[in-house]
Design a protein around this motif. Structure first.
Motif, PDB file in Angstrom:
ATOM      1  N   VAL A  77       0.614  -1.424  -0.109  1.00  0.00           N
ATOM      2  CA  VAL A  77      -0.095   0.192  -0.151  1.00  0.00           C
ATOM      3  C   VAL A  77       0.867   1.237  -0.329  1.00  0.00           C
ATOM      4  CG1 VAL A  77      -2.509  -1.166   1.104  1.00  0.00           C
ATOM      5  CG2 VAL A  77      -0.071  -0.305   2.412  1.00  0.00           C
ATOM      6  N   SER A  78       0.883   2.347  -0.991  1.00  0.00           N
ATOM      7  CA  SER A  78       1.250   3.209  -0.436  1.00  0.00           C
ATOM      8  C   SER A  78       0.538   4.788  -1.103  1.00  0.00           C
ATOM      9  CB  SER A  78       2.333   2.880  -2.115  1.00  0.00           C
ATOM     10  OG  SER A  78       1.660   2.790  -3.003  1.00  0.00           O
ATOM     11  N   VAL A  79       0.815   6.124  -0.769  1.00  0.00           N
ATOM     12  CA  VAL A  79      -0.236   7.055  -1.415  1.00  0.00           C
ATOM     13  C   VAL A  79       1.372   7.622  -2.697  1.00  0.00           C
ATOM     14  CG1 VAL A  79      -1.224   7.328  -0.361  1.00  0.00           C
ATOM     15  CG2 VAL A  79       0.724   8.735   0.600  1.00  0.00           C
ATOM     16  N   PHE A 131      -0.736   7.689   5.971  1.00  0.00           N
ATOM     17  CA  PHE A 131       0.358   8.477   5.744  1.00  0.00           C
ATOM     18  C   PHE A 131      -0.118  10.031   6.605  1.00  0.00           C
ATOM     19  CE2 PHE A 131      -3.127   8.225   2.964  1.00  0.00           C
ATOM     20  CZ  PHE A 131      -3.540   9.738   2.896  1.00  0.00           C
ATOM     21  N   LYS A 132       1.363   9.872   5.673  1.00  0.00           N
ATOM     22  CA  LYS A 132       1.231  11.827   6.127  1.00  0.00           C
ATOM     23  C   LYS A 132       1.433  12.646   3.668  1.00  0.00           C
ATOM     24  CE  LYS A 132       3.754  15.719   7.490  1.00  0.00           C
ATOM     25  NZ  LYS A 132       5.043  15.950   8.371  1.00  0.00           N
ATOM     26  N   ALA A 133       0.033  13.478   3.786  1.00  0.00           N
ATOM     27  CA  ALA A 133      -0.411  14.237   3.609  1.00  0.00           C
ATOM     28  C   ALA A 133       0.857  14.414   2.537  1.00  0.00           C
ATOM     29  CB  ALA A 133      -1.732  14.177   3.047  1.00  0.00           C
ATOM     30  N   LYS A 134       1.219  14.593   1.827  1.00  0.00           N
ATOM     31  CA  LYS A 134       2.395  15.538   1.644  1.00  0.00           C
ATOM     32  C   LYS A 134       1.439  16.291   0.195  1.00  0.00           C
ATOM     33  CE  LYS A 134       7.187  13.784   0.900  1.00  0.00           C
ATOM     34  NZ  LYS A 134       8.141  13.004   0.932  1.00  0.00           N
ATOM     35  N   GLN A 135       0.654  16.734  -0.025  1.00  0.00           N
ATOM     36  CA  GLN A 135      -0.200  17.372  -1.001  1.00  0.00           C
ATOM     37  C   GLN A 135      -1.586  17.036  -0.509  1.00  0.00           C
ATOM     38  OE1 GLN A 135       0.566  16.865  -4.989  1.00  0.00           O
ATOM     39  NE2 GLN A 135       3.008  16.986  -4.931  1.00  0.00           N
ATOM     40  N   GLY A 136      -2.331  18.017  -1.068  1.00  0.00           N
ATOM     41  CA  GLY A 136      -3.600  18.173  -1.029  1.00  0.00           C
ATOM     42  C   GLY A 136      -4.956  16.992  -1.905  1.00  0.00           C
ATOM     43  N   VAL A 137      -3.673  16.644  -3.170  1.00  0.00           N
ATOM     44  CA  VAL A 137      -4.540  15.238  -3.718  1.00  0.00           C
ATOM     45  C   VAL A 137      -2.884  13.797  -3.888  1.00  0.00           C
ATOM     46  CG1 VAL A 137      -5.850  15.073  -5.917  1.00  0.00           C
ATOM     47  CG2 VAL A 137      -6.099  16.469  -5.169  1.00  0.00           C
ATOM     48  N   VAL A 138      -3.750  13.603  -3.455  1.00  0.00           N
ATOM     49  CA  VAL A 138      -2.713  12.608  -3.302  1.00  0.00           C
ATOM     50  C   VAL A 138      -3.143  10.805  -4.105  1.00  0.00           C
ATOM     51  CG1 VAL A 138      -1.120  12.652  -1.786  1.00  0.00           C
ATOM     52  CG2 VAL A 138      -3.155  11.405  -1.131  1.00  0.00           C
ATOM     53  N   SER A 139      -2.925   9.761  -4.753  1.00  0.00           N
ATOM     54  CA  SER A 139      -3.128   9.146  -5.352  1.00  0.00           C
ATOM     55  C   SER A 139      -3.339   7.839  -3.655  1.00  0.00           C
ATOM     56  CB  SER A 139      -2.666   8.402  -6.557  1.00  0.00           C
ATOM     57  OG  SER A 139      -3.470   8.754  -7.826  1.00  0.00           O
ATOM     58  N   PHE A 140      -3.856   7.059  -3.618  1.00  0.00           N
ATOM     59  CA  PHE A 140      -3.700   5.971  -2.769  1.00  0.00           C
ATOM     60  C   PHE A 140      -4.299   4.397  -3.972  1.00  0.00           C
ATOM     61  CE2 PHE A 140      -5.468   3.018  -0.742  1.00  0.00           C
ATOM     62  CZ  PHE A 140      -4.791   2.095   0.007  1.00  0.00           C
ATOM     63  N   ILE A 141      -2.764   3.764  -3.197  1.00  0.00           N
ATOM     64  CA  ILE A 141      -2.701   2.515  -4.355  1.00  0.00           C
ATOM     65  C   ILE A 141      -2.803   1.100  -3.291  1.00  0.00           C
ATOM     66  CG2 ILE A 141      -1.364   1.071  -6.235  1.00  0.00           C
ATOM     67  CD1 ILE A 141      -0.175   4.170  -6.391  1.00  0.00           C
ATOM     68  N   ILE A 142      -3.562   0.223  -3.837  1.00  0.00           N
ATOM     69  CA  ILE A 142      -3.320  -1.038  -3.220  1.00  0.00           C
ATOM     70  C   ILE A 142      -2.994  -2.054  -4.472  1.00  0.00           C
ATOM     71  CG2 ILE A 142      -4.003  -3.444  -2.143  1.00  0.00           C
ATOM     72  CD1 ILE A 142      -6.445  -1.093  -1.273  1.00  0.00           C
ATOM     73  N   HIS A 143      -1.657  -2.551  -4.000  1.00  0.00           N
ATOM     74  CA  HIS A 143      -0.604  -3.384  -5.518  1.00  0.00           C
ATOM     75  C   HIS A 143      -0.375  -4.624  -4.625  1.00  0.00           C
ATOM     76  CE1 HIS A 143       2.920  -3.967  -7.516  1.00  0.00           C
ATOM     77  NE2 HIS A 143       2.751  -3.910  -8.525  1.00  0.00           N
ATOM     78  N   HIS A 144      -0.565  -5.729  -5.712  1.00  0.00           N
ATOM     79  CA  HIS A 144      -0.638  -7.303  -5.083  1.00  0.00           C
ATOM     80  C   HIS A 144       0.785  -7.533  -6.143  1.00  0.00           C
ATOM     81  CE1 HIS A 144      -1.485 -11.365  -5.937  1.00  0.00           C
ATOM     82  NE2 HIS A 144      -0.695 -11.081  -4.608  1.00  0.00           N
TER      83      HIS A 144
END
Ligand SMILES: *[C@@H]1O[C@H](CO)[C@@H](O)[C@H](O)[C@H]1NC(C)=O
Ligand SMILES: *[C@@H]1O[C@H](CO)[C@@H](O)[C@H](O)[C@H]1NC(C)=O
Ligand SMILES: *[C@@H]1O[C@H](CO)[C@@H](O)[C@H](O)[C@H]1NC(C)=O
Length: 378
Positions: free
Chosen positions: A121-123, A152-165
């Motif tokens: 998981v990542s943003v 997570f800590k938001a680095k920007q006002g819009v982030v993409s949250f990703i779940i990756h297998h």
């Protein structure tokens, strides 16, 4: 399974109302809005944007409860739909957040056939854009579905949250984990005070727990520089977790939330706190059981700092209760690690094999300098 399905349907529906307040499921976080059939081939999602509000890459299947796959009936105990992430595939959603703030993500996952799976998981953008791996290995509920948390800590006002297998070995794509009910909660980490040098010692601040979800939320192991979904606390382990529980479904010693140590000596709950060498410190805490049928006489919680440790027994009938205990110590360094772990392994008495363990709650640390301590004692 049917019962669990019904429960979770309620859980998701209840959660949706909360989304408008900022905390709750992501848009189509429970995947109940279906892709257009024209962008699917069988169960496989072929259009990158076919699932409303999500983007997918790789072999992603849109799963319907009760569907057949490879001669096996898929059970989707949570709601009616979910997604299955084949090897190397991912789902992502753009999130509107406040730059600089901390957020926790909660989602449910079930293994399918593999013995051990890892979801990343990542943003983006995020810290080094490196994904954290969540082990989806041990099953902690009798239903096979577990809720996992991450932060997570938001680095920007819009982030993409990703779940990756993970693009591990030559896995059968039909074997990926099934993911459902993705939710978010803004974290408001409390501060340490002179009444308690620990942050979030009562565990009241933590990841989103879906209302009506009877399983609690797993807090997975993390690295020291990771953002914790349980502010102030680190979960240290190779692959095991602690369980974050709520008073709506479990007995907790104080307040509305607590932590259940479900994985024996393989996981420790740790907080590092600044201390004055030579001062007199008292760590106080509650040890109890969650009223989830975890019977053991005794359970033992091991409490440790670099300058002392204690084994705290607690006789659990599995019906709820707790005891207060304390550990006195004199720090020899500028920082002290406070560590809790369960000295044993336990399962609930219902025969389901569900892992359980002692509950820790209401932890406080107060230190006074030596001259002050002497004055108090006079
Ligand atoms: C599904 O896709 C087809 C073909 O692109 C389109 O004609 C139809 O309107 C779409 N249906 C919905 C509900 O979006
Ligand atoms: C759907 O998948 C099957 C099996 O993988 C494949 O043979 C077929 O060509 C696909 N159909 C389309 C329209 O892509
Ligand atoms: C503690 O902090 C003081 C002042 O910052 C420093 O001089 C000292 O070396 C530190 N001691 C340890 C054990 O880290």
């Amino acid at each position: 399974m049917m019962l669990n399905g019904a429960l979770f349907l309620l859980a998701c529906a209840a959660a949706r109302a909360a989304a408008s307040a900022g905390d709750g499921p992501l848009l189509n976080g429970n995947f109940e809005y279906s892709p257009n059939r024209s962008q699917m081939n069988g169960t496989r999602v072929t259009g990158a944007s076919a699932i409303p509000y999500w983007k997918v890459t790789g072999f992603v299947e849109y799963i319907e409860s009760g569907a057949r796959q490879g001669g096996m009936v898929l059970t989707v105990p949570e709601g009616r739909h979910a997604v299955q992430l084949g090897a190397g595939s991912s789902i992502r959603q753009q999130l509107s957040v406040t730059r600089g703030k901390y957020y926790s993500i909660t989602f449910s996952a079930a293994r399918t056939c593999a013995q051990s799976e890892r979801l990343k998981v990542s943003v983006v953008p995020g810290d080094d854009d490196v994904a954290d791996e969540l082990p989806i290995q041990t099953v902690y509920t009798s239903s096979g579905w577990d809720s996992y948390s991450w932060a997570f800590k938001a680095k920007q006002g819009v982030v993409s949250f990703i779940i990756h297998h993970g693009d591990d070995h030559e896995e059968d794509p039909a074997c990926g984990p099934i993911v459902d009910c993705v939710a978010m909660r803004a974290l408001n980490p409390p501060r340490a005070t002179h009444n308690n040098m620990l942050v979030n010692g009562d565990f009241e601040e933590g990841p989103y727990i879906t209302p009506g979800s009877p399983w609690g939320v797993l807090v997975p192991p993390m690295d020291e520089d990771d953002t914790s979904p349980l502010p102030g606390w680190m979960v240290m382990s190779y692959s095991k977790v602690v369980k974050y529980i709520d008073s709506a479904h479990f007995r907790v010693p104080h307040g509305a939330r607590a932590v259940e140590l479900v994985a024996g000596v393989e996981v420790a709950l740790v907080q590092e706190v600044a201390t004055v060498p030579g001062s007199s410190c008292r760590l106080q805490f509650s040890v109890g059981d969650a009223a989830n049928g975890c019977v053991a006489s005794p359970m033992r919680v091991q409490v440790a700092t670099a300058r002392g440790s204690k084994s705290v027994p607690y006789n659990s009938k599995g019906t709820g209760g707790y005891a207060r205990d304390a550990l006195d110590f004199t720090p020899d360094g500028n920082s002290t690690r406070v560590v809790f772990y369960s000295a044993g392994y336990h399962t609930t008495s219902d025969g389901s094999g569900t892992l359980c363990g002692p509950v820790v709650d209401d932890v406080s640390l107060v230190c006074v300098s030596r001259p002050h301590a002497r004055r108090l004692l006079r």
